[in-house]
Write an enzyme that holds these catalytic residues in place. Structure first.
Site, PDB file in Angstrom:
ATOM      1  N   VAL A 273      31.719  77.957  48.840  1.00 38.77           N
ATOM      2  CA  VAL A 273      32.774  76.945  48.700  1.00 38.77           C
ATOM      3  C   VAL A 273      32.164  75.555  48.551  1.00 38.77           C
ATOM      4  CG1 VAL A 273      34.682  75.819  49.913  1.00 38.77           C
ATOM      5  CG2 VAL A 273      34.487  78.319  49.955  1.00 38.77           C
ATOM      6  N   ASP A 274      32.711  74.791  47.621  1.00 39.23           N
ATOM      7  CA  ASP A 274      32.305  73.389  47.452  1.00 39.23           C
ATOM      8  C   ASP A 274      33.321  72.435  48.054  1.00 39.23           C
ATOM      9  OD1 ASP A 274      30.031  74.157  45.939  1.00 39.23           O
ATOM     10  OD2 ASP A 274      31.272  74.300  44.133  1.00 39.23           O
ATOM     11  N   ILE A 275      34.577  72.853  48.090  1.00 38.91           N
ATOM     12  CA  ILE A 275      35.676  71.980  48.527  1.00 38.91           C
ATOM     13  C   ILE A 275      36.545  72.729  49.530  1.00 38.91           C
ATOM     14  CG2 ILE A 275      37.739  70.723  47.799  1.00 38.91           C
ATOM     15  CD1 ILE A 275      36.430  70.494  45.022  1.00 38.91           C
TER      16      ILE A 275
ATOM     17  N   ARG B 237      35.922  78.015  43.856  1.00 38.73           N
ATOM     18  CA  ARG B 237      35.010  77.448  44.849  1.00 38.73           C
ATOM     19  C   ARG B 237      35.717  76.438  45.755  1.00 38.73           C
ATOM     20  NH1 ARG B 237      29.962  78.984  44.695  1.00 38.73           N
ATOM     21  NH2 ARG B 237      29.272  77.204  45.953  1.00 38.73           N
TER      22      ARG B 237
END
Length: 415
Positions: free
Chosen positions: A130-132, A353
């Protein structure tokens, strides 16, 4: 009559149009949905005959993008599942409205996660993918005015890993500026641009649909958050807290005079709800041609204190729906308006993501599933573990909704 039509708009996108016409003997209402969303979603249409929803789902063609579209149409005088509406998004034009010029209509749970929810025992499995992170607030970050244990450390560690964090709440009592003050009061230094509330979503909806150009006004059932957001976009409004002590003229010959220039009624959570407000709203909706019924959310309960759950905005929306026979456009979760806004504003292209973290199945988790996000349920709020595991009956509207992961609280992101 149910009709489907689809046409390719690009090599990576399939559009789906669903038109539902309910015969007069069942439900004298009609709705239309025309949507497109990220690949990997399902096509779905749900209809409500009376209060019973019947989902119809098809698998997405390989390599194509498809989305969930649904409108729940209740029998006259009732609203069943209700519908949620927002303006869809696409890159390459100046506004969400200019790109789509249409509503996206989704029910609470038009897409479901298959298989049981998985307890997050290996946090890097989620965090590294995950980015966010999008966090709900009530029941995730705080309960009432009390911060949930371990939250500051979790947010600090996520930011240290270059994870972006956003906070999206269905509670409309405060504006974004008001929520900034609440975060500050709890010792959380959250940038204003990371905060999004359903009061903001209501204003964004009116701005995108060019309501101001109609020259009409808005009547508000709700608290100061909605009015503050409407002021920022220059839309005239009245009602709200100003009417909290106004009494309906309940005497022989008494009547409430209403403004025929009201073009929308926004219903948000209102601790000062009274009979006058309900009467004014129903007059506007029943007697002003084309008057829009907009709800910030349909939450059944909310966290006013950390001691118990309290009746939520679904109570106010249900009262107005009951006296008008109308289903509202819902702009808060699980409607896509806020995720579309985030994707546009911050140039987010890969929704897989993004992880939605919340405590409600029918709003937070449905919001994530419907919009192609990963999902994580926290048991620090509304949903209990026995309910999630189907050991006790699910609350109405949460049936079949399963997150990818669950935790007791987000403090378990780092053990």
């Amino acid at each position: 009559l149910l009709q489907f039509g689809s046409s390719c708009r690009s090599c990576a996108e399939v559009s789906v149009m669903a038109k539902l016409m309910a015969v007069a003997s069942v439900a004298p209402l009609a709705a239309r949905a025309f949507v497109a969303s990220p690949a990997g979603s399902n096509i779905g249409v749900a209809t409500a005959l009376g209060s019973k929803a019947v989902p119809l789902r098809e698998a997405t063609p390989a390599g194509k993008g498809a989305s969930t579209a649904a409108r729940a149409v209740g029998a006259a005088g009732g609203f069943g599942l209700l519908a949620v509406a927002a303006i869809g998004s696409r890159r390459g034009s100046s506004t969400l409205l200019a790109r789509q010029k249409r509503h996206i209509v989704q029910t609470r749970a038009t897409a479901t996660q298959t298989g049981p929810a998985k307890k997050l025992t290996n946090p890097p499995e989620l965090i590294d993918a995950v980015d966010i992170f999008i966090f709900d607030c009530d029941g995730v970050i705080w309960r009432g005015d009390s911060l949930i244990d371990g939250i500051p450390a979790v947010l600090d560690k996520l930011r240290a890993m270059n994870k972006r964090c956003f906070f999206v709440t269905n509670n409309s009592t405060k504006s974004r500026a008001g929520y900034k003050k609440k975060f500050d009061s709890l010792g959380l230094d959250i940038p204003p641009e990371e905060i999004f509330s359903s009061s903001f979503a209501a204003a964004a909806y009116l701005e995108q649909t060019k309501f101001k150009e109609s020259g009409k006004k808005v009547y508000v059932i709700g608290e100061r958050g909605i009015g503050e957001e409407l002021d920022l976009i220059g839309v005239p409004w009245f009602g709200g807290e100003a009417d909290k002590d106004t009494e309906a003229p309940m005497f022989p010959g008494g009547k409430v005079e209403h403004d025929p220039n009201v073009g929308a009624v926004i219903v948000g959570f209102d601790r000062y709800i009274n009979y006058y407000k309900l009467q004014y709203a129903q007059l506007c909706l029943n007697e002003n041609p084309g008057c829009q019924f907009i709800a910030t959310n349909l939450d059944r309960v909310t966290h006013l204190t950390d001691a118990q759950e309290w009746a939520g905005n679904g109570t106010m929306v249900g009262a107005v729906s009951g006296c008008t026979g109308m289903s509202p456009n819902v702009v808060g979760k699980p409607a896509p308006l806020m995720i579309d806004y985030l994707a546009e504003k911050f140039n987010i292209t890969d929704r897989s993501r993004i992880c939605m973290v919340g405590d409600r199945l029918d709003t937070d988790i449905a919001f994530g599933i419907n919009n192609g996000l990963k999902t994580c349920l926290t048991l620090s709020g509304v949903t209990s573990l026995p309910e999630l595991m189907d050991e006790v009956p699910r609350k109405k509207g949460t049936e079949g909704i399963q997150p990818n992961y669950y935790v007791n609280s987000i403090a378990e992101f780092f053990k």
